[in-house]
Motif scaffolding. Structure first.
Motif, PDB file in Angstrom:
ATOM      1  N   ALA A 157       0.833  -1.207   0.000  1.00 16.70           N
ATOM      2  CA  ALA A 157       0.000   0.000   0.000  1.00 16.70           C
ATOM      3  C   ALA A 157       0.863   1.251   0.000  1.00 16.70           C
ATOM      4  O   ALA A 157       0.563   2.236  -0.688  1.00 16.70           O
ATOM      5  N   LEU A 158       1.940   1.248   0.765  1.00 14.35           N
ATOM      6  CA  LEU A 158       2.845   2.403   0.785  1.00 14.35           C
ATOM      7  C   LEU A 158       3.524   2.576  -0.563  1.00 14.35           C
ATOM      8  O   LEU A 158       3.740   3.701  -1.031  1.00 14.35           O
ATOM      9  N   ARG A 159       3.866   1.467  -1.207  1.00 11.41           N
ATOM     10  CA  ARG A 159       4.511   1.566  -2.522  1.00 11.41           C
ATOM     11  C   ARG A 159       3.525   2.005  -3.595  1.00 11.41           C
ATOM     12  O   ARG A 159       3.830   2.874  -4.412  1.00 11.41           O
ATOM     13  N   TYR A 160       2.323   1.411  -3.612  1.00 11.55           N
ATOM     14  CA  TYR A 160       1.336   1.788  -4.626  1.00 11.55           C
ATOM     15  C   TYR A 160       0.892   3.234  -4.462  1.00 11.55           C
ATOM     16  O   TYR A 160       0.543   3.901  -5.438  1.00 11.55           O
ATOM     17  N   GLY A 161       0.920   3.734  -3.227  1.00 15.55           N
ATOM     18  CA  GLY A 161       0.562   5.132  -2.987  1.00 15.55           C
ATOM     19  C   GLY A 161       1.671   6.104  -3.326  1.00 15.55           C
ATOM     20  O   GLY A 161       1.481   7.315  -3.228  1.00 15.55           O
ATOM     21  N   GLY A 162       2.840   5.583  -3.706  1.00 15.85           N
ATOM     22  CA  GLY A 162       3.948   6.437  -4.119  1.00 15.85           C
ATOM     23  C   GLY A 162       4.827   6.913  -2.986  1.00 15.85           C
ATOM     24  O   GLY A 162       5.808   7.613  -3.219  1.00 15.85           O
ATOM     25  N   VAL A 163       4.483   6.528  -1.731  1.00 13.59           N
ATOM     26  CA  VAL A 163       5.252   7.008  -0.585  1.00 13.59           C
ATOM     27  C   VAL A 163       6.601   6.305  -0.501  1.00 13.59           C
ATOM     28  O   VAL A 163       7.639   6.929  -0.248  1.00 13.59           O
ATOM     29  N   LEU A 164       6.602   4.984  -0.709  1.00 10.74           N
ATOM     30  CA  LEU A 164       7.792   4.163  -0.515  1.00 10.74           C
ATOM     31  C   LEU A 164       8.352   3.733  -1.867  1.00 10.74           C
ATOM     32  O   LEU A 164       7.648   3.135  -2.680  1.00 10.74           O
ATOM     33  N   THR A 165       9.623   4.005  -2.092  1.00 13.43           N
ATOM     34  CA  THR A 165      10.270   3.613  -3.342  1.00 13.43           C
ATOM     35  C   THR A 165      10.717   2.158  -3.268  1.00 13.43           C
ATOM     36  O   THR A 165      10.688   1.523  -2.209  1.00 13.43           O
ATOM     37  N   ALA A 166      11.176   1.646  -4.405  1.00 13.03           N
ATOM     38  CA  ALA A 166      11.698   0.277  -4.445  1.00 13.03           C
ATOM     39  C   ALA A 166      12.932   0.108  -3.572  1.00 13.03           C
ATOM     40  O   ALA A 166      13.270  -1.009  -3.157  1.00 13.03           O
ATOM     41  N   GLN A 167      13.596   1.204  -3.283  1.00 11.55           N
ATOM     42  CA  GLN A 167      14.785   1.183  -2.412  1.00 11.55           C
ATOM     43  C   GLN A 167      14.419   1.405  -0.938  1.00 11.55           C
ATOM     44  O   GLN A 167      15.296   1.638  -0.108  1.00 11.55           O
ATOM     45  N   ASN A 168      13.127   1.332  -0.622  1.00  9.68           N
ATOM     46  CA  ASN A 168      12.626   1.508   0.750  1.00  9.68           C
ATOM     47  C   ASN A 168      12.967   2.884   1.323  1.00  9.68           C
ATOM     48  O   ASN A 168      13.381   3.026   2.472  1.00  9.68           O
ATOM     49  N   VAL A 169      12.752   3.890   0.507  1.00 11.49           N
ATOM     50  CA  VAL A 169      12.915   5.281   0.918  1.00 11.49           C
ATOM     51  C   VAL A 169      11.555   5.954   0.831  1.00 11.49           C
ATOM     52  O   VAL A 169      10.870   5.863  -0.193  1.00 11.49           O
ATOM     53  N   CYS A 170      11.145   6.618   1.913  1.00 11.25           N
ATOM     54  CA  CYS A 170       9.860   7.330   1.949  1.00 11.25           C
ATOM     55  C   CYS A 170      10.065   8.755   1.445  1.00 11.25           C
ATOM     56  O   CYS A 170      10.901   9.496   1.974  1.00 11.25           O
ATOM     57  N   MET A 171       9.283   9.153   0.445  1.00 12.82           N
ATOM     58  CA  MET A 171       9.424  10.460  -0.183  1.00 12.82           C
ATOM     59  C   MET A 171       8.472  11.456   0.467  1.00 12.82           C
ATOM     60  O   MET A 171       7.270  11.200   0.594  1.00 12.82           O
ATOM     61  N   ARG A 172       9.036  12.598   0.856  1.00 15.08           N
ATOM     62  CA  ARG A 172       8.240  13.601   1.556  1.00 15.08           C
ATOM     63  C   ARG A 172       7.088  14.122   0.697  1.00 15.08           C
ATOM     64  O   ARG A 172       5.958  14.285   1.183  1.00 15.08           O
ATOM     65  N   ASP A 173       7.338  14.420  -0.576  1.00 14.89           N
ATOM     66  CA  ASP A 173       6.287  15.016  -1.400  1.00 14.89           C
ATOM     67  C   ASP A 173       5.114  14.057  -1.585  1.00 14.89           C
ATOM     68  O   ASP A 173       3.952  14.468  -1.577  1.00 14.89           O
ATOM     69  N   ALA A 174       5.390  12.758  -1.712  1.00 17.50           N
ATOM     70  CA  ALA A 174       4.312  11.775  -1.862  1.00 17.50           C
ATOM     71  C   ALA A 174       3.599  11.540  -0.532  1.00 17.50           C
ATOM     72  O   ALA A 174       2.370  11.380  -0.488  1.00 17.50           O
ATOM     73  N   TRP A 175       4.370  11.501   0.565  1.00 11.19           N
ATOM     74  CA  TRP A 175       3.757  11.349   1.892  1.00 11.19           C
ATOM     75  C   TRP A 175       2.745  12.462   2.159  1.00 11.19           C
ATOM     76  O   TRP A 175       1.647  12.210   2.665  1.00 11.19           O
TER      77      TRP A 175
END
Length: 341
Positions: A99-117
């Protein structure tokens, strides 16, 4: 144009709010801020990112997703310059991870992006995310072809804690019963009337608010800090508004009129709390909204300065029948990339 949903229906859809607390490197997430409602303990440092230490109660995968988003709120709040935070996903349910990945928050490298969060609606919008975005269907209003607009709900529609300001900001749909006295007093303030030109009688302001409430492309809102009303805002769909000929508005572009009535909540520090929150609400309300516009009077230098500080750009001067205005716009990408929250 508003919708009256049965209270039981809204309560059935509503999820508990999540509060996140950061002490040292420890983050605690709790339902409704209650000690007995703790759902997550995590650790965060600038160097190593975030690690889930313990889930404290049975929680669904989607509940895990929301708790991680809340924990990120604490971490990003303490690291205003960070665009991303690494996340150790070892203790995450697979469905929460997806869910975090499909929502764009979590990248394939397991980094959470502030703009998507910051574009995930569940932490700030009061309505349930299970209520879908309105389907695309068109209508005509005064010769303008535009999408049919979904009705808005009564009551609080957006809530955000602003840690650096130490207050909770909320937006709720204005109502005649609750807000007419405030609006009447604010509109008759000489400072407000100089720019709005709506000073008048109690009955005149009743008619004004009733007219806005019945206009489908407008959503009148009351801003409050810690439950204390301080301002009146009008959010509108620009495509069918009078600004459309000047703004070349797209189907889902929004616009704003803004009024701070209570002098206790004036000043740059207050604006830095409510203005980004107001824009944030409009971007979350419909993910298809790519820009927000406003048209301050061309000589309102203080407001124009505040808007520029919070992501708006000057586009062009133009003339309304009642004022010379400056068209200003902030686009979604610039707003979220600019870390205005």
């Amino acid at each position: 144009m508003h919708a009256d949903f049965p209270r039981d229906y809204k309560n059935m859809l509503k999820q508990p709010s999540l509060a996140a607390y950061l002490e040292g490197d420890a983050i605690t997430v709790a339902e409704d801020g209650r000690a007995e409602g703790i759902v997550l303990h995590a650790r965060w440092t600038r160097e190593d990112g975030m690690r889930i230490v313990e889930w404290c109660k049975g929680i669904s995968p989607l509940g895990q997703r929301r708790a991680v988003l809340a924990a990120l709120r604490a971490a990003f709040g303490a690291s205003r310059d960070s665009k991303s935070i690494p996340l150790d996903t070892g203790n995450l349910h697979r469905d929460a991870l997806d869910a975090l990945r499909y929502g764009g928050v979590l990248t394939a490298q397991n980094v959470c992006m502030r703009d998507a969060w910051a574009q995930q609606p569940d932490l700030w919008l009061v309505r349930s995310v299970s209520i879908p975005v309105a389907a695309l269907s068109y209508a005509m209003t005064d010769g303008a072809r535009h999408p049919r607009r979904a009705p808005y709900e009564d009551g609080v529609v957006y809530a955000r804690d602003v840690p650096e300001f130490a207050h909770r900001f909320t937006l709720r749909t204005a109502s005649v019963a609750q807000d007419l006295e405030h609006l009447h007093a604010w509109m008759n303030e000489p400072r407000v009337n100089a720019f709005w030109g709506e000073a008048g009688t109690f009955d005149a302001h009743r008619a004004y608010l009733e007219r806005v409430l019945s206009t489908p492309h407008m959503h009148p809102l009351i801003g409050a800090f810690d439950g204390e009303p301080f301002g009146y805002f009008e959010a509108y769909w620009a495509k069918e508004d009078r600004i459309a000929p000047f703004a070349a508005s797209t189907d889902f572009e929004r616009g704003l009129h803004m009024l701070v009535g209570d002098t206790r909540w004036r000043g740059a520090e207050c604006v830095a709390a409510w203005l980004p929150s107001l824009v944030h609400y409009l971007f979350l309300d419909d993910p298809r909204t790519q820009a927000v516009v406003c048209e301050p009077r061309h000589d309102n230098a203080r407001m124009i300065g505040y808007l520029k500080q919070h992501g708006f750009s000057s586009i062009a001067h133009f003339d309304f029948p009642h004022k010379r205005a400056l068209l200003m716009r902030v686009v979604r990408e610039a707003f979220f990339d600019g870390r205005h929250l």
